[in-house]
Design an enzyme around this catalytic site. Structure first.
Site, PDB file in Angstrom:
ATOM      1  N   ARG A 142     -13.153  10.924  -5.383  1.00  0.00           N
ATOM      2  CA  ARG A 142     -12.018  11.848  -5.542  1.00  0.00           C
ATOM      3  C   ARG A 142     -10.872  11.165  -6.290  1.00  0.00           C
ATOM      4  NH1 ARG A 142      -9.484  12.721  -0.849  1.00  0.00           N
ATOM      5  NH2 ARG A 142     -10.666  11.312   0.489  1.00  0.00           N
ATOM      6  N   ALA A 160       2.908  -2.998   2.421  1.00  0.00           N
ATOM      7  CA  ALA A 160       2.442  -4.367   2.696  1.00  0.00           C
ATOM      8  C   ALA A 160       1.017  -4.556   2.179  1.00  0.00           C
ATOM      9  CB  ALA A 160       2.499  -4.646   4.196  1.00  0.00           C
ATOM     10  N   VAL A 214     -15.483   0.441   2.989  1.00  0.00           N
ATOM     11  CA  VAL A 214     -15.103  -0.856   2.415  1.00  0.00           C
ATOM     12  C   VAL A 214     -14.378  -1.763   3.410  1.00  0.00           C
ATOM     13  CG1 VAL A 214     -15.037   0.003   0.020  1.00  0.00           C
ATOM     14  CG2 VAL A 214     -12.924   0.001   1.413  1.00  0.00           C
ATOM     15  N   SER A 259       0.115  -0.302  -6.243  1.00  0.00           N
ATOM     16  CA  SER A 259       1.005   0.866  -6.209  1.00  0.00           C
ATOM     17  C   SER A 259       2.432   0.418  -6.456  1.00  0.00           C
ATOM     18  CB  SER A 259       0.944   1.543  -4.842  1.00  0.00           C
ATOM     19  OG  SER A 259       1.962   2.514  -4.725  1.00  0.00           O
ATOM     20  N   TYR A 294       1.477   0.671   4.206  1.00  0.00           N
ATOM     21  CA  TYR A 294       0.930   0.895   2.854  1.00  0.00           C
ATOM     22  C   TYR A 294       1.536  -0.092   1.850  1.00  0.00           C
ATOM     23  CZ  TYR A 294      -0.437   3.549  -1.325  1.00  0.00           C
ATOM     24  OH  TYR A 294      -0.962   3.931  -2.537  1.00  0.00           O
ATOM     25  N   GLY A 334     -14.099   4.280  -3.724  1.00  0.00           N
ATOM     26  CA  GLY A 334     -13.353   5.544  -3.635  1.00  0.00           C
ATOM     27  C   GLY A 334     -13.496   6.334  -4.924  1.00  0.00           C
TER      28      GLY A 334
HETATM   29  P1  NAP Z   1      -7.455  10.080  -2.632  1.00  0.00           P
HETATM   30  O1  NAP Z   1      -7.506  11.223  -3.567  1.00  0.00           O
HETATM   31  O2  NAP Z   1      -7.037  10.298  -1.227  1.00  0.00           O
HETATM   32  O3  NAP Z   1      -8.904   9.354  -2.647  1.00  0.00           O
HETATM   33  C1  NAP Z   1      -9.128   8.255  -1.829  1.00  0.00           C
HETATM   34  C2  NAP Z   1     -10.493   7.689  -2.123  1.00  0.00           C
HETATM   35  O4  NAP Z   1     -10.702   6.530  -1.304  1.00  0.00           O
HETATM   36  C3  NAP Z   1     -11.633   8.663  -1.782  1.00  0.00           C
HETATM   37  O5  NAP Z   1     -12.626   8.542  -2.761  1.00  0.00           O
HETATM   38  C4  NAP Z   1     -12.123   8.156  -0.430  1.00  0.00           C
HETATM   39  O6  NAP Z   1     -13.498   8.409  -0.172  1.00  0.00           O
HETATM   40  C5  NAP Z   1     -11.933   6.662  -0.612  1.00  0.00           C
HETATM   41  N1  NAP Z   1     -11.887   5.961   0.671  1.00  0.00           N
HETATM   42  C6  NAP Z   1     -10.989   6.094   1.677  1.00  0.00           C
HETATM   43  N2  NAP Z   1     -11.299   5.290   2.691  1.00  0.00           N
HETATM   44  C7  NAP Z   1     -12.417   4.607   2.330  1.00  0.00           C
HETATM   45  C8  NAP Z   1     -13.220   3.619   2.938  1.00  0.00           C
HETATM   46  N3  NAP Z   1     -12.943   3.145   4.176  1.00  0.00           N
HETATM   47  N4  NAP Z   1     -14.301   3.155   2.271  1.00  0.00           N
HETATM   48  C9  NAP Z   1     -14.618   3.626   1.031  1.00  0.00           C
HETATM   49  N5  NAP Z   1     -13.882   4.573   0.402  1.00  0.00           N
HETATM   50  C10 NAP Z   1     -12.804   5.040   1.044  1.00  0.00           C
HETATM   51  O7  NAP Z   1      -6.490   8.928  -3.166  1.00  0.00           O
HETATM   52  P2  NAP Z   1      -5.981   8.589  -4.655  1.00  0.00           P
HETATM   53  O8  NAP Z   1      -4.628   9.153  -4.800  1.00  0.00           O
HETATM   54  O9  NAP Z   1      -7.032   8.884  -5.648  1.00  0.00           O
HETATM   55  O10 NAP Z   1      -5.807   7.011  -4.486  1.00  0.00           O
HETATM   56  C11 NAP Z   1      -6.714   6.078  -5.026  1.00  0.00           C
HETATM   57  C12 NAP Z   1      -6.057   4.717  -5.004  1.00  0.00           C
HETATM   58  O11 NAP Z   1      -4.867   4.760  -5.778  1.00  0.00           O
HETATM   59  C13 NAP Z   1      -5.636   4.263  -3.606  1.00  0.00           C
HETATM   60  O12 NAP Z   1      -5.831   2.872  -3.481  1.00  0.00           O
HETATM   61  C14 NAP Z   1      -4.159   4.580  -3.570  1.00  0.00           C
HETATM   62  O13 NAP Z   1      -3.470   3.772  -2.663  1.00  0.00           O
HETATM   63  C15 NAP Z   1      -3.778   4.291  -5.013  1.00  0.00           C
HETATM   64  N6  NAP Z   1      -2.543   4.939  -5.454  1.00  0.00           N
HETATM   65  C16 NAP Z   1      -2.435   6.293  -5.464  1.00  0.00           C
HETATM   66  C17 NAP Z   1      -1.233   6.850  -5.903  1.00  0.00           C
HETATM   67  C18 NAP Z   1      -1.021   8.336  -5.966  1.00  0.00           C
HETATM   68  O14 NAP Z   1       0.130   8.748  -6.209  1.00  0.00           O
HETATM   69  N7  NAP Z   1      -2.035   9.168  -5.780  1.00  0.00           N
HETATM   70  C19 NAP Z   1      -0.187   6.029  -6.338  1.00  0.00           C
HETATM   71  C20 NAP Z   1      -0.350   4.657  -6.315  1.00  0.00           C
HETATM   72  C21 NAP Z   1      -1.549   4.113  -5.877  1.00  0.00           C
HETATM   73  P3  NAP Z   1     -13.976   9.788   0.535  1.00  0.00           P
HETATM   74  O15 NAP Z   1     -13.801  10.843  -0.536  1.00  0.00           O
HETATM   75  O16 NAP Z   1     -15.383   9.572   0.909  1.00  0.00           O
HETATM   76  O17 NAP Z   1     -13.052  10.006   1.676  1.00  0.00           O
END
Ligand code: NAP
Length: 247
Positions: free
Chosen positions: A15, A157, A64, A142, A155, A12
């Site tokens: 982005r 879990a 993934v 998270s 999420y 991922g």
């Molecule tokens: P995001 O901006 O929505 O980006 C999600 C990323 O995951 C994208 O690069 C997307 O790829 C990739 N992705 C989704 N499904 C996938 C798959 N099946 N195979 C490969 N790649 C996949 O999310 P984010 O906020 O940066 O979150 C990143 C991580 O941090 C996640 O694990 C999220 O749970 C965790 N997190 C986020 C927050 C928050 O507040 N933002 C807080 C705690 C934890 P594409 O661009 O190709 O779709």
């Protein structure tokens, strides 16, 4: 530079947090493979930024949650880089609904990407890390996995599962040169939380002692700390990056 000569893969990485992690690793000297599933243009942009820094960047498309696809990706990355030192399991999704309204497909999707995804990606690289007696695995969990949340049973879990996976793996691999840690962000300004209504955002901010959401770059710097030699004595940790939301 703390990571000169190292190779990394960020799932991922196209982005949000993954993008910032990929850029932070490259800034410290690492060559980086950028995994994504659909945002090709965004992944290309990250790769171009890394190339401009004088580092190697490769695109590593794979879903993934799909083991054969992830295995194929790993073979491609190892063929390009020769070896992998750092794996950041960051790819993740949410699909929020109260439990009563949550269907099985939504449960499976989130568990398949967030939890199975961490298993799949670690599984396809671990033999090579063990062979070189060196590896740094960082899983993105998270605060929601630590405290639960209304409408996020799937999420929460998945993230609690990844945290337990992290600790078990850390124990198994500690004697073999491989550390396994997690970073647990709170609310970080990315697309994932962009849909939170203004009223809910204000209420959340009142609960965060630092009174702001975090930035993806702040998570990127924490990952660099863990995977560089500064973090050599850290394994099995889940580092909170949440502005004090959970202490
Ligand atoms: P995001 O901006 O929505 O980006 C999600 C990323 O995951 C994208 O690069 C997307 O790829 C990739 N992705 C989704 N499904 C996938 C798959 N099946 N195979 C490969 N790649 C996949 O999310 P984010 O906020 O940066 O979150 C990143 C991580 O941090 C996640 O694990 C999220 O749970 C965790 N997190 C986020 C927050 C928050 O507040 N933002 C807080 C705690 C934890 P594409 O661009 O190709 O779709």
């Amino acid at each position: 530079m703390k990571l000169k000569g190292r190779t990394a893969l960020v799932t991922g990485g196209s982005r949000g947090i993954g993008r910032a992690v990929a850029l932070a690793l490259a800034e410290e000297g690492a060559d980086v493979a950028i995994n994504y599933v659909s945002s090709e243009a965004a992944a290309v942009d990250v790769a171009q930024n890394i190339t401009k820094m004088g580092r190697r960047a490769i695109l590593a498309r794979a879903d993934v949650s799909d083991y054969p696809d992830t295995f194929r990706m790993a073979q491609d990355v190892l063929a390009e880089f020769g070896h992998l030192d750092i794996l950041v399991n960051n790819a993740g999704v949410n699909s929020d609904k109260t439990f009563v309204k949550m269907d099985h497909a939504s449960w499976r999707k989130v568990l398949a990407i967030n939890l199975d995804g961490a298993f799949n990606c670690t599984k396809v690289f671990i033999d090579q890390m063990l062979k070189q007696s060196y590896g740094r695995v960082v899983n993105v969990t998270s605060v929601i996995g630590q405290i639960g949340n209304f409408g996020q049973a799937n999420y929460a879990a998945s993230k609690a599962g990844v945290a337990a996976f992290t600790k078990s793996l850390a124990k198994e691999l500690a004697g073999k040169g491989v550390t396994v840690n997690a970073v647990a962000p709170g609310f970080i300004e990315t697309e994932m939380i962009s849909g939170i209504p203004e009223k809910v955002r204000s209420r959340l901010l009142e609960q965060i002692p630092l009174r702001r959401f975090g930035t993806p770059e702040e998570v990127g710097r924490a990952v660099v700390y863990i995977v560089s030699s500064d973090g050599d004595y850290i394994t099995g940790a889940e580092l909170s990056i949440n502005g004090g939301l959970l202490m």
